[in-house]
Structures are given as structure tokens and as C-alpha cells.
Design a protein around this motif. Structure first.
Motif, short mmCIF file in Angstrom:
data_model
loop_
_atom_site.label_atom_id
_atom_site.label_comp_id
_atom_site.label_asym_id
_atom_site.label_seq_id
_atom_site.Cartn_x
_atom_site.Cartn_y
_atom_site.Cartn_z
N ALA A 64 21.38 26.23 31.22
CA ALA A 64 20.29 25.37 31.68
C ALA A 64 20.77 24.29 32.64
N HIS A 65 21.99 23.82 32.46
CA HIS A 65 22.53 22.75 33.31
C HIS A 65 22.93 23.24 34.71
N HIS A 66 22.80 24.54 34.99
CA HIS A 66 23.21 25.10 36.28
C HIS A 66 22.06 25.30 37.26
N GLN A 67 20.91 24.70 37.03
CA GLN A 67 19.76 24.95 37.91
C GLN A 67 20.07 24.62 39.38
N ASP A 68 20.70 23.49 39.64
CA ASP A 68 21.03 23.12 41.02
C ASP A 68 22.00 24.12 41.64
N LEU A 69 22.96 24.59 40.86
CA LEU A 69 23.92 25.59 41.34
C LEU A 69 23.21 26.91 41.65
N ALA A 70 22.29 27.30 40.78
CA ALA A 70 21.51 28.52 41.01
C ALA A 70 20.73 28.41 42.32
N VAL A 99 35.41 33.02 39.17
CA VAL A 99 34.72 32.94 37.88
C VAL A 99 34.37 31.48 37.63
N LEU A 100 33.11 31.22 37.35
CA LEU A 100 32.62 29.87 37.10
C LEU A 100 33.22 29.33 35.81
N THR A 101 33.95 28.21 35.90
CA THR A 101 34.68 27.67 34.76
C THR A 101 33.77 27.30 33.60
N ASP A 102 32.57 26.78 33.89
CA ASP A 102 31.69 26.39 32.79
C ASP A 102 30.51 27.35 32.61
N ALA A 103 30.67 28.60 33.02
CA ALA A 103 29.64 29.61 32.77
C ALA A 103 29.50 29.82 31.27
N ILE A 104 28.32 30.20 30.83
CA ILE A 104 28.13 30.54 29.42
C ILE A 104 29.04 31.71 29.07
N THR A 105 29.06 32.68 29.95
CA THR A 105 30.03 33.77 29.89
C THR A 105 30.16 34.34 31.30
N ALA A 106 31.28 34.94 31.57
CA ALA A 106 31.49 35.57 32.87
C ALA A 106 32.25 36.87 32.66
N PHE A 107 31.83 37.89 33.38
CA PHE A 107 32.44 39.21 33.29
C PHE A 107 33.13 39.49 34.62
N ASP A 108 34.42 39.69 34.57
CA ASP A 108 35.23 39.97 35.76
C ASP A 108 35.41 41.48 35.84
N CYS A 109 34.89 42.10 36.90
CA CYS A 109 34.71 43.55 36.93
C CYS A 109 35.33 44.22 38.15
N VAL A 110 35.71 45.47 37.95
CA VAL A 110 36.09 46.38 39.03
C VAL A 110 34.93 47.34 39.24
N GLU A 136 25.48 27.16 24.98
CA GLU A 136 24.49 26.20 25.47
C GLU A 136 23.21 26.96 25.80
N PRO A 137 22.10 26.25 25.97
CA PRO A 137 20.86 26.93 26.36
C PRO A 137 21.04 27.70 27.67
#
Length: 149
Positions: A64-70, A99-110, A136-137
Motif C-alpha cells: 500500500a505504501h508504494h502508490q507513488d512508486l506505482a 529487485v525492490l528492497t522493500d517489496a512485499i515479495t519479489a521473484f527474480d526470474c529467467v 504489509e497491506p
């Protein structure tokens, strides 16, 4: 499609010194063995070419805290790629994708497969590393606006 709720994510890559990130809601889990996700990207944006060529991407799940980034990665404010990435902290896990350091989760993919369907390209990515952030929400997009869950 505005009535179809989607989790807001930023898909990122870096290829030949060029960073690209774009806000999307069209992403999901495909398989757990091997762990695979998909991300759908609009073909009409020429800047997405680096995502199609790099061979890897990170799918960063926003809170929820990433709205400006989105908004920034969706193109609002017309920021350069460098200025968009400067709005947050990023790290590298396995593939070289940011990879966003404060992401809720991040998947690093090939990238394991790519399908062109009408206006979009679907990238299938085998997860090579996962980053878990705080519980977080989540940031959701529905009816042309942000919501939290």
C-alpha cells in the motif's frame, strides 16, 4: 477489465546497461514445480523491448505504501527511467534484474518462454531467487483506482 482486481507489481530488468521497469497488474503464478510466474507486457510501448530481449526479469509485488512508486513506473510524471529507479532502493539477487528492497515479495526470474497474444507479450519466468519483505497491506488496482488488502 477495469472490474478485474489485480495486485500491483513492477516488472524490472537490466540489459546491456539499460534499466526498464513498468507497473503492471497482469501477472500471476503459473507453476510451483519448477516455480514459474508470468507477466504480461504491452507491445505498443517501444521501451518494453529491453524486457523482451534481456532473458530475465524481476516481478516486484507492491504494498500500500508504494502508490507513488506505482504511478511513477506507470509513466505518470514523465520521469526518466533513471529518475524512476532513484525513487526507491534496489538490489540484485540472481539474474541481474533490479529487485525492490522493500517489496512485499519479489521473484527474480529467467525467461523460459514468451508468447505474443494480440496487444501483449506474455513472459514466463522460472523463479531463480525470492526476496521476502515485511508483511504489509497489498496494493490492489480495481475500478481505475488503488485499494489495499
Amino acid at each position: 477489465m477495469s472490474r478485474y482486481a489485480g495486485h500491483v507489481q513492477i516488472v524490472t530488468t537490466e540489459h546491456q546497461g539499460v534499466r526498464r521497469g513498468v507497473t503492471i497488474t497482469a501477472a500471476c503464478s503459473v507453476s510451483d514445480s519448477p516455480p514459474t510466474v508470468l507477466a504480461c507486457l504491452n507491445n505498443s510501448n517501444p521501451s518494453n523491448a529491453v524486457l523482451f530481449e534481456s532473458g530475465h526479469f524481476a516481478l516486484n509485488t507492491l504494498g500500500a505504501h508504494h502508490q507513488d512508486l506505482a504511478n511513477a513506473f506507470a509513466g505518470f510524471g514523465k520521469l526518466s527511467p533513471e529518475d524512476r529507479f532513484a525513487l526507491a532502493e534496489w538490489q540484485i539477487l540472481s539474474t541481474g534484474s533490479p529487485v525492490l528492497t522493500d517489496a512485499i515479495t519479489a521473484f527474480d526470474c529467467v525467461v523460459t518462454d514468451r508468447k505474443v497474444t494480440n496487444t501483449h507479450t506474455v513472459l514466463f519466468g522460472e523463479v531463480k531467487a525470492v526476496h521476502f519483505g515485511a508483511r504489509e497491506p497489498s496494493l490492489i488496482y480495481l475500478d481505475r483506482g488503488y485499494h489495499t488488502l
